[in-house]
Structure formats: C-alpha cells, structure tokens
Design an enzyme around this catalytic site. Structure first.
Site, short mmCIF file in Angstrom:
data_model
loop_
_atom_site.label_atom_id
_atom_site.label_comp_id
_atom_site.label_asym_id
_atom_site.label_seq_id
_atom_site.Cartn_x
_atom_site.Cartn_y
_atom_site.Cartn_z
N LYS A 1 0.65 -0.88 -0.04
CA LYS A 1 -0.28 0.00 -0.20
C LYS A 1 0.81 1.27 -0.20
O LYS A 1 1.13 1.82 -0.82
CB LYS A 1 -1.28 0.21 1.60
CG LYS A 1 -1.45 1.78 1.67
CD LYS A 1 -2.16 0.63 2.98
CE LYS A 1 -1.84 1.66 3.91
NZ LYS A 1 -1.27 3.30 4.63
N ASN A 2 2.19 1.23 0.91
CA ASN A 2 2.16 2.58 1.03
C ASN A 2 3.83 2.93 0.04
O ASN A 2 4.09 4.26 0.22
CB ASN A 2 3.26 2.73 2.33
CG ASN A 2 2.50 2.96 3.19
OD1 ASN A 2 1.32 3.31 3.53
ND2 ASN A 2 2.80 2.67 4.88
N CYS B 1 -7.14 12.43 13.27
CA CYS B 1 -5.90 12.44 14.55
C CYS B 1 -6.23 10.83 15.30
O CYS B 1 -5.58 11.00 16.29
CB CYS B 1 -5.21 13.48 14.81
SG CYS B 1 -6.91 14.39 14.93
N ARG C 1 -1.35 15.10 13.52
CA ARG C 1 -0.43 14.45 12.46
C ARG C 1 -0.23 16.21 11.61
O ARG C 1 -0.87 16.23 10.63
CB ARG C 1 -1.26 13.49 11.51
CG ARG C 1 -1.79 12.66 11.92
CD ARG C 1 -0.42 11.48 12.16
NE ARG C 1 -0.21 10.57 10.54
CZ ARG C 1 -0.59 9.53 10.27
NH1 ARG C 1 -1.76 9.09 10.65
NH2 ARG C 1 0.22 8.72 9.84
N ASP D 1 3.94 0.50 12.57
CA ASP D 1 2.77 0.03 11.47
C ASP D 1 3.01 -1.63 12.33
O ASP D 1 1.69 -2.40 11.57
CB ASP D 1 2.96 0.11 10.24
CG ASP D 1 2.28 1.57 10.08
OD1 ASP D 1 1.79 2.14 10.60
OD2 ASP D 1 2.77 1.62 8.22
N ARG E 1 -9.11 -0.93 4.11
CA ARG E 1 -8.69 0.32 3.25
C ARG E 1 -6.90 -0.28 3.27
O ARG E 1 -6.13 0.56 1.89
CB ARG E 1 -7.82 1.21 4.92
CG ARG E 1 -9.19 2.01 5.16
CD ARG E 1 -8.60 3.42 5.51
NE ARG E 1 -7.36 4.29 5.20
CZ ARG E 1 -6.27 4.02 6.00
NH1 ARG E 1 -6.33 4.29 7.38
NH2 ARG E 1 -5.13 4.32 5.62
C1 UD1 Z 1 4.11 6.61 6.87
C2 UD1 Z 1 2.95 5.68 6.03
C3 UD1 Z 1 2.33 5.32 7.98
C4 UD1 Z 1 3.99 4.45 8.87
C5 UD1 Z 1 4.48 6.12 8.61
C6 UD1 Z 1 5.45 6.03 9.81
C7 UD1 Z 1 2.49 5.25 4.46
C8 UD1 Z 1 1.11 6.14 3.59
N1 UD1 Z 1 2.39 6.15 5.78
O1 UD1 Z 1 3.52 7.88 6.98
O2 UD1 Z 1 1.82 3.59 7.59
O3 UD1 Z 1 3.43 5.31 9.93
O4 UD1 Z 1 4.82 7.06 7.75
O5 UD1 Z 1 6.49 5.11 9.66
O6 UD1 Z 1 3.61 5.40 3.59
N2 UD1 Z 1 5.51 14.81 11.32
C9 UD1 Z 1 5.39 15.74 11.96
N3 UD1 Z 1 5.21 17.25 10.62
C10 UD1 Z 1 4.67 17.00 9.62
C11 UD1 Z 1 4.96 15.44 9.30
C12 UD1 Z 1 5.66 14.76 10.18
O7 UD1 Z 1 6.19 16.74 13.12
O8 UD1 Z 1 4.76 17.88 8.20
C13 UD1 Z 1 5.70 13.48 12.49
C14 UD1 Z 1 4.30 12.72 13.01
O9 UD1 Z 1 3.24 13.15 13.60
C15 UD1 Z 1 5.27 11.65 13.30
C16 UD1 Z 1 6.61 11.39 12.31
O10 UD1 Z 1 6.88 12.62 11.81
O11 UD1 Z 1 5.55 11.67 14.45
C17 UD1 Z 1 6.86 10.70 11.16
O12 UD1 Z 1 5.07 10.94 10.69
P1 UD1 Z 1 5.68 10.27 9.28
O13 UD1 Z 1 6.54 9.51 8.46
O14 UD1 Z 1 5.59 11.87 8.11
O15 UD1 Z 1 4.03 9.74 8.76
P2 UD1 Z 1 3.77 8.79 7.04
O16 UD1 Z 1 4.63 9.34 6.55
O17 UD1 Z 1 2.12 10.52 7.43
#
Ligand code: UD1
Length: 438
Positions: A26-27, A121, A126, A312, A406
């Site tokens: 998926k990712n 959230c 997020r 995950d 999903r």
């Molecule tokens: C991706 C994966 C998800 C996985 C996660 C962590 C996809 C679609 N999803 O989610 O399955 O659980 O990586 O391995 O690939 N953060 C900030 N500011 C931002 C963006 C992120 O502070 O602008 C923080 C988030 O709150 C979190 C951390 O960064 O604490 C990691 O999040 P992130 O790696 O962005 O998760 P996703 O990419 O959304």
C-alpha cells in the site's frame, strides 16, 4: 451499513496451515500512483493492491483530470492530460492522509496546488509543518486558511536544501518527487529510509529522474524534464507490513505457515524480535516459513524509523506479547495515541497497563476471550483480527470497510485458506465510522 468480521477463535490451538501470498505494498503503490503526475506520457503500474486507499488515490487523480485505465486486476495505465486541475478534491483528500504526497508532483509540474488538511488524528497529531517548510524552502508561497492550504510557485520550484526535523516518510517522498521537476538540485537531509522510498526512486530514475541516496539519510535530486513511462512498467514491491502481520499470526497460531511473494530483508527487525521471543523462522529469498512455538518469551519493543521496529507492526506485536510468558514493554516512539487500542485487548482479557501515552507494560500469558471490537485504525484493525483468531469464542469486529479494507486486499479469503473461521457480514452501523489516517 458497515462491514463486520465474525471470527471464531482457535482458543490457543496452533493449527493454522498453508500459504499466504503477499500483495503489493500500500505505502509504495500510493506514492507510485502520485508520481504519475511527473510523466509526459502513459505510465503502467502493476501489482497495485486492490484496496480502498489505492482506489481512492486513483479517484483523486481522475477527479483532477487524469485518465486511469484498469487494464486487469492490479494493473493500471495512467495518463495526465491537458487541463489537469491543481486542486485536490477535499471530499477525497480529507479522508486520506497519504493524499499529501500528490502535492509535491502537482506543485512541481503546475506551480500551484491546493488541498485540505488531510486525515484525522486517531493515532496522534499529524501536522503538516514539514511540508509547509519544505515548499517554502523551494520558493513557494503557502497560504493557510482554516483547514485548507494553497501553495504557489508561479515561476516553478527551485532546488533547495531541506532538513527534515523528523524523519517523515511522506515528506521525504513529496520533496523527492517535487525535486524531479524543480530547477537545480534539491537535497533532503535527515530523510526517512523506508524501503518504499528507495523503490520509488529506482522507478523514477528508470524513467529519467536523477535521484541519488534514496534509502540513506541524504537524498539528492537533480531537477529535469517530465519523465517518460514508455517501456518502464512499474511493479509494486511486496507489502512488508502485511507480511509482518501474517508472520506474527503464524508465530501465534500456525502449525506451519508459508508467507510467499515477500521480501524478508525488509523485515529484519521483526524477525530478530520474534526469534528472541522463541519463534522458529526460516527465510528464503521471497518467502518466510514460521511455526508457532509451544511457549513464547517476553521481549521489549521500541518502534523506530526503518530499519528499526515499524510502528505499523506495533499493534500486532502487542497482541503476540499478551501470549508471551513474563513482562514486556512496548514503547511507541513515532505516534502518540497509537496505543489506545490496547484498551480493547484488556477487555478481551489481556493484562496491559498504560504507563504513559507512549508506553505500555504487557504481562503474559493471558487467555483472550472473543468480544465485540471497534477498530480504531487500519493496523490496530488487523491486530484485532489476530487477537480474535487466537481468542476463545466469537469476536465481531466492526468498521472493517473504513479500516482493514483500506490496507489489506481480500484479507478474509486469505485467512480462510489457512484455516481461520472468518465471515464478513453487513450490519446497520452501530458505531461511528473511523477516519482514515496513514
Ligand atoms: C508513513 C506511512 C505510515 C507509517 C509512518 C511511519 C504512508 C502512506 N504511511 O506515514 O504507514 O506509520 O510513515 O513509519 O507511507 N510529522 C511532523 N510534521 C509533518 C509530518 C510528520 O511532525 O509535517 C511527524 C508525525 O507526526 C510523526 C512523524 O513525523 O510523529 C512520522 O510521520 P510520517 O513519517 O510523516 O508518517 P507518514 O509519512 O504520514
């Protein structure tokens, strides 16, 4: 109407047997779909998992004017036509966190993108600060009004050095794709290193991009022209989270389970952890064989960015720890709020104490009893399925269509094939539909 799973538990018996074939990730698929905006011609994507999230991502692209042809199961041809819109439909994007990765390619190609704050959230805050900061570094102007964002770079994006204060997977992918059409060189520092990122870079490079360092903390992208998909169909890599979840299920309840079409190299951290818990695991190039041991030992886990223990897989692993002798701690370092599902495991009979929003203490072994469960998110949803399979009696898991569907393709048929007693039923919704988050 909401879909539910009705599962009759094995009551601790170790009798699952057979083979589970892993689908495309998926990712990885979601990002490959978003990347089609970087192409001047048709791109063919194969091994796309037929799940709600990928279908929704295609819907989002179609809504903006893309031509998407579903050639056969899992194979899609995508072309971006003239008049492609730069607004992500709020109705779709709001419900899917991953829609954010489309913003990079759209902004890089058209100099503008607007989108709603995506997702809710339920697994913690997020924020989008990394995205906003990075786009500004690349010369864009970001306007935020209420819950919507308008990003403009009238003369196109300029390559920049972007330091990510958190190793965000989607932020890394978004800037990597944006850099492909930016002027000059973009460097992403403290980049996430998840295998899906290297896979995306490899695909884009085959099609004309100049990306180096993907899979390491520093990624460099030399900006250039639109890419070409001609002669480069892209096969989605196997889903390591799905493979890991079935591996955990096997470690709990299988006489012998073969997990095929996967890449064991992407699961080193989980495999090591399970081995410390006493699980016998055999790996081949694209297959993992697992047998549930008579006794599981407690083991502490701490989630971490790749190659550490994946957040995950934290929920399925916690289910396993309820069956291990002794005390285990689970430390969730990535998302706060991602341990709330443990309340439902406690209701099933698990002995779990919440120490703080990031840590729980699991004391095993406990007998789990079937219950009515409401899945809070995708990954905890599958963890509940695993808990229901090993429990005594019947469990009913609600919200399957807004959580488990999903991310996992036809999970019930694959479970049934290895001996799980599982049925899908449609029920008048008794519970609030969950938001979609990852
Ligand atoms: C991706 C994966 C998800 C996985 C996660 C962590 C996809 C679609 N999803 O989610 O399955 O659980 O990586 O391995 O690939 N953060 C900030 N500011 C931002 C963006 C992120 O502070 O602008 C923080 C988030 O709150 C979190 C951390 O960064 O604490 C990691 O999040 P992130 O790696 O962005 O998760 P996703 O990419 O959304």
């Amino acid at each position: 109407m909401s879909n539910t799973f009705i599962i009759k538990g094995l009551d601790g018996e170790r009798k699952l047997h057979g083979t589970v074939k892993i689908t495309g990730a998926k990712n990885a698929a979601l990002k490959a779909i978003a990347s089609t905006v970087l192409f001047r011609d048709t791109v063919t994507l194969t091994n796309i998992p037929e799940i709600n999230d990928t279908l929704r991502m295609f819907e989002l692209l179609k809504d903006m004017g893309a031509d998407v042809v579903n050639e056969k199961k899992g194979t899609y041809a995508v072309s971006i036509s003239d008049g492609f819109a730069t607004e992500l439909s709020p109705g779709i994007a709001k419900r899917m966190r991953a829609s954010i990765v489309l913003t990079g390619p759209v902004l890089a190609r058209y100099g503008r993108v607007s989108f709603p704050h995506p997702g809710g959230c339920l697994i913690g805050a997020r924020p989008l600060d990394l995205f906003v900061g990075g786009f500004e570094e690349m010369g864009a102007r970001v306007l935020i009004k209420d819950d919507s964002y308008v990003v403009e770079a009238k003369n196109g994006l300029t390559g920049a050095e972007i330091f990510l204060k958190m190793q965000s997977v989607t932020a890394t992918e978004t800037f990597m794709m944006a850099g492909v059409l930016a002027k000059g060189t973009t460097t992403i520092k403290n980049a996430a290193m998840e295998p899906e990122i290297a896979d995306l870079a490899e695909f884009l490079n085959k099609c004309g991009a100049k990306i180096s360092g993907a899979g390491t903390p520093t990624i460099t992208i030399k900006g250039g022209k639109l890419l070409t998909g001609k002669g480069h169909p892209h096969k989605t890599m196997p889903d390591r989270i799905e493979a890991g979840s079935f591996l955990i299920l096997g470690a709990l309840a299988a006489r012998e389970l073969h997990i095929t079409n996967c890449n064991p190299a992407h699961l080193e951290s989980l495999i090591q952890t399970l081995e410390s818990a006493g699980v016998g695991i055999e790996t081949k190039k694209t297959e993992i064989i697992v047998r549930a041991p008579a006794h599981l030992k407690s083991v502490d886990i701490k989630t971490h960015e790749y190659p550490g223990f994946p957040t995950d897989l934290q929920a399925p692993m916690t289910v396993l720890l309820t069956q291990a002798e002794g005390e285990s701690t689970v430390f969730e370092t990535i998302f706060e709020g991602r341990l709330n599902y443990t309340e439902s495991l406690v209701a099933m009979g698990a002995n779990i104490t919440m120490m703080d929003p990031h840590r729980v203490l699991v004391r095993g072994k406990s007998e789990l009893k079937g219950r009515k469960l409401e899945s809070p998110d995708l990954r905890a949803g599958l963890a509940f399925v695993i808990a229901a399979v090993i429990a005594k009696g019947e469990s009913v898991i609600h919200n399957v269509d807004t959580t488990i569907d999903r991310g996992y393709e036809d999970v019930e048929s694959r479970l049934r094939a290895i001996g799980v007693d599982i049925e899908r039923a449609q029920k008048v919704a008794e519970v609030t539909p969950a938001l979609t988050l990852e």
